[in-house]
Motif scaffolding. Structure first.
Motif: not given
Length: 122
Positions: A1-2, A37, A8-9, A4-6
Motif C-alpha cells: 500500500m502506498r 510501500h 487516508r485509511r 497516501g492510501e495508508v
C-alpha cells in the motif's frame, strides 16, 4: 500500500506517517523509485501508535511497547517503564492543577480586587 492510501485509511497525514517511519515505529519498504510501500497491517499499526500517543507516551516509549504488542510477550522492564511514564503524567497533572488554582485566584482578584490592591485613579 502506498503512503497516501495508508494516510487516508488511517485518518492521519502523510507527514505523520513519515514521522512514524523516522522514529522506527512504522516500517516501510522502498520501491525502485524510492516510494514507500506499506504492508496491509500498516493501518492497524497506525491506529495503535495513535492510541499510545494519546495515552501520553513519547515515541521512544511507543517504540518499546510495540514489540510486546506484536509478540504477545512483555519485554523485561516494560511494565516498570510504563509505570514511570504514568508517574510522569501524574506529576504533570499536579503541576497543571496547581497552575489552574493560581489562575483561578488571579481571575477572582481581577473580578473583585482586594482593598489593598486598589489604586486611586488619576
Amino acid at each position: 500500500m502506498r503512503i497516501g492510501e495508508v494516510a487516508r485509511r488511517a485518518g492521519v497525514s502523510v507527514r505523520a506517517l513519515r514521522y512514524y517511519e523516522e522514529q522506527g515505529l512504522l516500517p516501510a519498504e522502498r520501491g525502485p523509485g524510492g516510494q514507500r510501500h506499506y504492508p496491509g497491517s500498516a493501518v492497524d499499526r497506525v491506529g495503535l501508535i495513535r492510541q499510545l500517543f494519546a495515552a501520553g507516551l513519547a515515541s521512544r516509549s511507543v517504540r518499546k511497547v510495540l514489540p510486546s504488542v506484536y509478540s504477545g510477550t512483555v519485554a523485561p522492564g516494560l511494565v516498570e517503564h510504563l509505570e514511570s511514564e504514568r508517574a510522569r503524567i501524574d506529576e504533570r497533572i499536579a503541576e497543571l492543577s496547581a497552575a489552574r488554582e493560581r489562575l483561578d485566584a488571579v481571575i477572582a482578584n481581577t473580578r473583585n480586587p482586594p482593598p489593598e490592591c486598589r489604586h486611586p485613579r488619576e
